[in-house]
Design a protein around this motif. Structure first.
Motif, PDB file in Angstrom:
ATOM      1  N   ARG A  37      -3.764   6.597 -10.200  1.00 12.47           N
ATOM      2  CA  ARG A  37      -3.238   7.492  -9.165  1.00 12.47           C
ATOM      3  C   ARG A  37      -4.318   7.842  -8.140  1.00 12.47           C
ATOM      4  O   ARG A  37      -4.072   7.824  -6.939  1.00 12.47           O
ATOM      5  CB  ARG A  37      -2.689   8.775  -9.805  1.00 12.47           C
ATOM      6  CG  ARG A  37      -2.062   9.746  -8.807  1.00 12.47           C
ATOM      7  CD  ARG A  37      -1.723  11.080  -9.446  1.00 12.47           C
ATOM      8  NE  ARG A  37      -2.901  11.866  -9.774  1.00 12.47           N
ATOM      9  CZ  ARG A  37      -3.646  12.540  -8.888  1.00 12.47           C
ATOM     10  NH1 ARG A  37      -3.349  12.503  -7.608  1.00 12.47           N
ATOM     11  NH2 ARG A  37      -4.686  13.248  -9.282  1.00 12.47           N
ATOM     12  N   ARG A  38      -5.508   8.143  -8.618  1.00 17.94           N
ATOM     13  CA  ARG A  38      -6.570   8.617  -7.725  1.00 17.94           C
ATOM     14  C   ARG A  38      -7.279   7.517  -6.948  1.00 17.94           C
ATOM     15  O   ARG A  38      -7.716   7.749  -5.827  1.00 17.94           O
ATOM     16  CB  ARG A  38      -7.608   9.393  -8.526  1.00 17.94           C
ATOM     17  CG  ARG A  38      -7.026  10.708  -9.048  1.00 17.94           C
ATOM     18  CD  ARG A  38      -8.051  11.515  -9.721  1.00 17.94           C
ATOM     19  NE  ARG A  38      -9.020  11.969  -8.715  1.00 17.94           N
ATOM     20  CZ  ARG A  38     -10.028  12.759  -8.985  1.00 17.94           C
ATOM     21  NH1 ARG A  38     -10.223  13.172 -10.201  1.00 17.94           N
ATOM     22  NH2 ARG A  38     -10.850  13.134  -8.038  1.00 17.94           N
ATOM     23  N   TYR A  39      -7.428   6.332  -7.565  1.00 14.46           N
ATOM     24  CA  TYR A  39      -8.324   5.343  -6.976  1.00 14.46           C
ATOM     25  C   TYR A  39      -7.716   3.981  -6.663  1.00 14.46           C
ATOM     26  O   TYR A  39      -8.427   3.102  -6.156  1.00 14.46           O
ATOM     27  CB  TYR A  39      -9.535   5.137  -7.904  1.00 14.46           C
ATOM     28  CG  TYR A  39     -10.343   6.390  -8.082  1.00 14.46           C
ATOM     29  CD1 TYR A  39     -11.103   6.903  -7.029  1.00 14.46           C
ATOM     30  CD2 TYR A  39     -10.336   7.079  -9.278  1.00 14.46           C
ATOM     31  CE1 TYR A  39     -11.835   8.071  -7.177  1.00 14.46           C
ATOM     32  CE2 TYR A  39     -11.083   8.237  -9.441  1.00 14.46           C
ATOM     33  CZ  TYR A  39     -11.823   8.728  -8.383  1.00 14.46           C
ATOM     34  OH  TYR A  39     -12.552   9.874  -8.539  1.00 14.46           O
ATOM     35  N   ALA A  40      -6.438   3.764  -6.915  1.00 13.45           N
ATOM     36  CA  ALA A  40      -5.844   2.436  -6.739  1.00 13.45           C
ATOM     37  C   ALA A  40      -6.067   1.865  -5.341  1.00 13.45           C
ATOM     38  O   ALA A  40      -6.266   0.663  -5.186  1.00 13.45           O
ATOM     39  CB  ALA A  40      -4.355   2.474  -7.058  1.00 13.45           C
ATOM     40  N   GLU A  41      -6.060   2.696  -4.329  1.00 17.04           N
ATOM     41  CA  GLU A  41      -6.225   2.216  -2.953  1.00 17.04           C
ATOM     42  C   GLU A  41      -7.681   2.074  -2.543  1.00 17.04           C
ATOM     43  O   GLU A  41      -7.972   1.628  -1.436  1.00 17.04           O
ATOM     44  CB  GLU A  41      -5.518   3.179  -1.982  1.00 17.04           C
ATOM     45  CG  GLU A  41      -4.033   3.309  -2.220  1.00 17.04           C
ATOM     46  CD  GLU A  41      -3.292   1.977  -2.095  1.00 17.04           C
ATOM     47  OE1 GLU A  41      -3.591   1.211  -1.160  1.00 17.04           O
ATOM     48  OE2 GLU A  41      -2.425   1.713  -2.952  1.00 17.04           O
TER      49      GLU A  41
END
Length: 91
Positions: free
Chosen positions: A60-64
């Motif tokens: 959720r926090r770092y996928a992008e």
């Protein structure tokens, strides 16, 4: 996780100096891993890799932003790892 800090491994209470967040099939992660392996190997520094796919909160926090590197528990870089910058952070 608190802010952009990476938690210590509860099994050892000690976090490696460098943590690389990535995922399988990510060409930027492959490039980042090569830089991290080279620099940490030359400096004798412990590092670990973790997949964002193994942890819903990391995803959720770092996928992008993957790959994301943490040095001494704090977010250092994302998308690319600059070798000179990483060396300076570990020096």
């Amino acid at each position: 996780m608190d802010g952009d800090q990476f938690p210590a491994d509860p099994a050892t209470s000690v976090a490696p100096r460098v943590v690389l967040l990535g995922r399988a099939g990510c060409h930027l992660c492959d490039e980042a891993r090569a830089v991290v392996e080279r620099v940490t190997g030359e400096l004798g520094v412990a590092w670990q890799e973790q997949s964002v796919d193994d942890d819903p909160e990391l995803l959720r926090r770092y996928a992008e932003q993957i790959p994301v590197t943490f040095v001494d528990g704090r977010r250092h870089d994302f998308w690319r790892v600059d070798e000179a910058r990483l060396r300076a952070a570990l020096g």
